[in-house]
Design a protein around this motif. Structure first.
Motif, mmCIF file in Angstrom:
data_model
loop_
_atom_site.group_PDB
_atom_site.id
_atom_site.type_symbol
_atom_site.label_atom_id
_atom_site.label_comp_id
_atom_site.label_asym_id
_atom_site.label_seq_id
_atom_site.Cartn_x
_atom_site.Cartn_y
_atom_site.Cartn_z
ATOM 1 N N UNK B 18 -23.592 12.318 -5.044
ATOM 2 C CA UNK B 18 -22.750 11.179 -5.466
ATOM 3 C C UNK B 18 -22.569 11.184 -6.980
ATOM 4 N N UNK B 19 -23.630 11.526 -7.699
ATOM 5 C CA UNK B 19 -23.578 11.551 -9.163
ATOM 6 C C UNK B 19 -22.606 12.625 -9.657
ATOM 7 N N UNK B 20 -22.654 13.789 -9.008
ATOM 8 C CA UNK B 20 -21.761 14.893 -9.405
ATOM 9 C C UNK B 20 -20.297 14.506 -9.142
ATOM 10 N N UNK B 21 -20.067 13.926 -7.947
ATOM 11 C CA UNK B 21 -18.686 13.530 -7.620
ATOM 12 C C UNK B 21 -18.215 12.426 -8.584
ATOM 13 N N UNK B 22 -19.113 11.460 -8.853
ATOM 14 C CA UNK B 22 -18.742 10.331 -9.730
ATOM 15 C C UNK B 22 -18.397 10.812 -11.134
ATOM 16 N N UNK B 23 -19.046 11.882 -11.581
ATOM 17 C CA UNK B 23 -18.787 12.415 -12.933
ATOM 18 C C UNK B 23 -17.343 12.859 -13.107
ATOM 19 N N UNK B 24 -16.762 13.357 -11.995
ATOM 20 C CA UNK B 24 -15.386 13.866 -12.049
ATOM 21 C C UNK B 24 -14.328 12.780 -11.879
ATOM 22 N N UNK B 25 -14.757 11.544 -11.642
ATOM 23 C CA UNK B 25 -13.763 10.476 -11.459
ATOM 24 C C UNK B 25 -13.057 10.198 -12.776
ATOM 25 N N UNK B 26 -11.831 9.687 -12.662
ATOM 26 C CA UNK B 26 -11.016 9.513 -13.871
ATOM 27 C C UNK B 26 -11.647 8.525 -14.853
ATOM 28 N N UNK B 27 -11.298 8.692 -16.132
ATOM 29 C CA UNK B 27 -11.817 7.813 -17.178
ATOM 30 C C UNK B 27 -11.134 6.445 -17.066
ATOM 31 N N UNK B 28 -11.761 5.375 -17.585
ATOM 32 C CA UNK B 28 -11.142 4.055 -17.500
ATOM 33 C C UNK B 28 -9.804 3.996 -18.233
ATOM 34 N N UNK B 29 -8.852 3.251 -17.643
ATOM 35 C CA UNK B 29 -7.524 3.146 -18.269
ATOM 36 C C UNK B 29 -7.427 1.911 -19.168
ATOM 37 N N UNK B 30 -8.279 0.929 -18.895
ATOM 38 C CA UNK B 30 -8.254 -0.309 -19.696
ATOM 39 C C UNK B 30 -9.400 -0.255 -20.707
ATOM 40 N N UNK B 31 -9.116 -0.708 -21.930
ATOM 41 C CA UNK B 31 -10.139 -0.683 -22.971
ATOM 42 C C UNK B 31 -11.335 -1.560 -22.570
ATOM 43 N N UNK B 32 -12.501 -1.113 -22.842
ATOM 44 C CA UNK B 32 -13.785 -1.783 -22.563
ATOM 45 C C UNK B 32 -14.181 -1.791 -21.088
ATOM 46 N N UNK B 33 -13.293 -1.338 -20.213
ATOM 47 C CA UNK B 33 -13.657 -1.267 -18.791
ATOM 48 C C UNK B 33 -14.604 -0.085 -18.612
ATOM 49 N N UNK B 34 -15.774 -0.289 -18.021
ATOM 50 C CA UNK B 34 -16.693 0.853 -17.856
ATOM 51 C C UNK B 34 -16.165 1.935 -16.912
ATOM 52 N N UNK B 35 -15.113 1.623 -16.171
ATOM 53 C CA UNK B 35 -14.462 2.643 -15.355
ATOM 54 C C UNK B 35 -15.028 2.792 -13.958
ATOM 55 N N UNK B 36 -14.301 3.603 -13.131
ATOM 56 C CA UNK B 36 -14.690 3.707 -11.715
ATOM 57 C C UNK B 36 -15.988 4.481 -11.465
ATOM 58 N N UNK B 37 -16.459 5.244 -12.471
ATOM 59 C CA UNK B 37 -17.650 6.060 -12.227
ATOM 60 C C UNK B 37 -18.945 5.291 -12.532
ATOM 61 N N UNK B 38 -18.807 4.178 -13.270
ATOM 62 C CA UNK B 38 -19.962 3.432 -13.753
ATOM 63 C C UNK B 38 -20.859 2.931 -12.614
ATOM 64 N N UNK B 39 -20.266 2.202 -11.692
ATOM 65 C CA UNK B 39 -21.062 1.547 -10.652
ATOM 66 C C UNK B 39 -21.670 2.539 -9.651
ATOM 67 N N UNK B 40 -20.873 3.486 -9.106
ATOM 68 C CA UNK B 40 -21.477 4.455 -8.183
ATOM 69 C C UNK B 40 -22.574 5.285 -8.861
#
Lengths: 498, 146
Positions: B18-40
């Motif tokens: 899960x960590x490896x897959x999460x690393x490849x998720x896209x970077x956050x598009x909104x400023x200060x948003x930790x992004x989609x990879x943060x929580x997983x």
């Protein structure tokens, strides 16, 4: 009590309305009891029928189905170990073992009475304190929502007291499973492996049917155990009246949890029952009895899921915001008739608002009476030979998993989670933290990310905002308390084995 | 490898994947948003730590989950469930269900279940379920490839 008495009188004086609410309650109980069919499905199917009725009559049918649908879930949970709806997941944990110990009537009686208390209590709150609660909720921001979710998530530590690492692992697994599909805010696809049906995330109903129904049928067939003897005698209420007194605080706490969770948009009875169950276990003098037929667990789950009904109706009526999926449909039902729920509804349509109050209370009474009338009949399900009962349940589980989304992909999800459930049983990992993590994870993530965006990445508002700070303090207290109790439990176990 | 080590390894493996897959998720598009990879990523790290803790836990006395006969029966049930799923997808509810019901009732009920009763129950359950869901409740059931 004058408002509620007037509301009840208004409903009772209209025989056709009484017939509709009775019809709705019967349909709702059947929908709630059949695995895979929920109150939402029932209300959705009945919605077109209300177009031809006036708004009050339409509401009579829909509210009957809503209350019946949430109440009926405990019947399948008790007798078959399969939650009829997500609102009864936690009911399974203790009602089914109690039923397997030969006391299905007692388990059903507690379920029926607790459901009645939850619905009636929350209706009274809806009548008298709805505007106050609505005002409080308007002040909540993503910071408070995040800490509230975090607070609820710390209950995993309570559910996992006997096996802390296994319980926590189950919770983390649930959070990971909850993050499958479209991510909140940026809409990035996560963990879908190119499978389009996974974009919408895992179907909760298919998951619970796999974990509770298909796994149970397969394991029971593999173990080939004899059918337990069932006590079908109904004496008085079916349980000691003193049990209500013994569980008074448990009932009040579960009621408040249900009311509050039901009230918060996007949550509802499906989450309320799990949180109330975890709290009941956390506060119990005998947490080791939970999961083995503890009546406290049934009281907590059933009071809270029905309390969520009144809770969900509060934002719908006072603000025009649905508290759960069923109230969203009820909202639609009102809007079709040109009525806009919100503060003005109380002024422009006082008669309709009053009849909604009365209908909720009447539905609670009807469901209680129907459940008690069926008390001798329902447990007879357990006397049906397993080689006929289990195949029928198997078919109903497949139909249920397909019916919610019309996706054949959900068959595979159901089978996969039957396997996951079995592997978790083998590894002695508790199931409830995974379900709690699965439901809470996405909500926490969405609110947390939103909050951090608002605060320009600063975590400070979580501590500086009073409500958020109080919720964080409760979460920390809950965690520390769980660790202390966990240590005590381990010391006790070590003492016993020595 | 004992059961704790097996459980711990499996959980750690899931966490690492899960960590490896999460690393490849896209970077956050909104400023200060930790992004989609943060929580997983947090959940994956938690899973890895729990996996390691379970791995090193001493193994107590454990009961076997199923007997060898139980595992054979579990295998039969698993095969039947997979075949029924495929049957629903390719043949549809009205054909796959009575066949599956007949087999599972015979499988579970031997020697108590009788041929004729089993056939009647299989057909009755199929048609009643189909009528209630598809006709009365307007809930669609799989129709197969027909």
């Amino acid at each position: 009590m004058l408002v509620l008495a007037q509301a009840l009188q208004m409903v009772i004086q209209q025989p056709f309305m009484m017939v509709l609410v009775l019809m709705g309650a019967v349909i709702g109980l059947v929908f709630g009891a059949i695995p895979g069919l929920t109150a939402t499905t029932g209300v959705a199917l009945a919605l077109p029928l209300t177009f031809a009725l006036n708004p009050e009559m339409g509401m009579a049918l829909l509210i009957g189905i809503y209350v019946g649908g949430i109440s009926g879930g405990f019947i399948a949970a008790t007798l078959l170990g399969i939650p009829g709806t997500p609102a009864s997941i936690a009911t399974c944990f203790d009602a089914y073992p109690l039923s397997q110990q030969g006391q299905p009537v007692k388990a059903l009686a507690i379920g029926a009475t607790a459901s009645f208390m939850g619905t009636l209590g929350s209706t009274i709150c809806l009548v008298y304190i709805a505007p106050i609660i609505a005002n409080i909720a308007l002040k909540l921001s993503p910071f408070e929502y995040s800490t509230l979710m975090f607070c609820a998530l710390t209950l995993i530590a309570t559910l996992a007291r006997e096996e802390p690492f296994r319980g926590l692992a189950s919770g983390f697994l649930g959070i990971l499973l909850g993050s499958i599909g479209i991510a909140p805010i940026g809409s990035t696809l996560r963990f879908t492996f190119g499978l389009v049906p996974l974009s919408a995330g895992l179907n909760l109903l298919a998951m619970i049917l796999g974990i509770f129904a298909i796994k149970q049928i397969s394991v029971d067939y593999a173990e080939d155990k004899p059918i337990p003897l069932v006590d079908l005698e109904v004496k008085g209420l079916g349980f000691r009246l003193g049990e209500i007194v013994d569980n008074a605080w448990n009932i009040v706490r579960s009621f408040l949890i249900g009311l509050w969770i039901g009230f918060l948009p996007g949550m509802g009875a499906g989450l309320a029952n799990l949180i109330a169950y975890a709290q009941a276990k956390s506060s119990s003098k005998h947490p080791e009895k939970f999961g083995k037929g503890a009546p406290e667990g049934i009281w907590a789950s059933e009071v809270s899921n029905n309390a969520a009904i009144g809770g969900a109706m509060i934002p719908m009526l006072t603000l025009g915001i649905p508290g759960d999926s069923v109230t969203a449909l009820l909202l639609g039902g009102l809007m079709i008739h040109g009525l806009i729920p919100g503060p003005l509804l109380y002024i422009k349509q006082p008669r309709l608002v009053n009849s909604i109050f009365g209908l909720l209370a009447i539905s609670a009474v009807i469901c209680l009476v129907l459940c008690y009338l069926g008390m001798r009949l329902f447990p007879r399900v357990l006397t049906i030979p397993r080689h006929y009962l289990y195949p029928v349940l198997m078919v109903l589980s497949f139909v249920g998993s397909f019916a919610s989304n019309n996706y054949s992909f959900d068959f595979w999800i159901m089978l996969l989670f039957a396997l996951v459930g079995m592997l978790m049983d083998m590894a002695k990992m508790p199931m409830s933290p995974m379900i709690l993590g699965f439901i809470l994870g996405p909500m926490l993530e969405e609110n947390l990310r939103r909050a951090l965006t608002y605060s320009a990445g600063s975590w400070l508002p979580f501590i500086t905002r009073p409500v958020s700070a109080v919720l964080l303090a409760i979460a920390v207290f809950s965690l520390v308390n769980s660790v202390i109790k966990m240590r005590r439990h381990q010391a006790l176990q070590a003492g016993k084995s020595a | 490898m004992n059961r704790n080590q097996l459980t711990g390894s499996l959980l750690t493996l899931i966490g690492v994947a899960a960590l490896i897959i999460a690393k490849d998720l896209s970077a956050p598009v909104i400023e200060y948003d930790p992004g989609p990879r943060f929580f997983p990523s947090i959940a994956a790290v938690g899973l890895i730590l729990c996996g390691i803790a379970i791995f090193i836990q001493p193994q107590g006395r454990i009961e076997p989950f199923l007997t060898p006969r139980g595992w054979r029966r579990m295998g039969q049930m698993a095969a039947l469930l997979i075949c029924y799923t495929l049957g629903l997808l390719y043949l549809g509810f009205l054909i796959a269900t009575p066949i599956a019901l007949y087999i599972v009732i015979r499988m579970m009920g031997q020697p108590k279940s009788k041929y004729l009763t089993t056939i009647v129950v299989s057909l009755a359950v199929t048609f009643v379920t189909h009528y209630v869901f598809q006709e009365l409740l307007m809930v669609l059931l799989p129709s197969g490839l027909w």
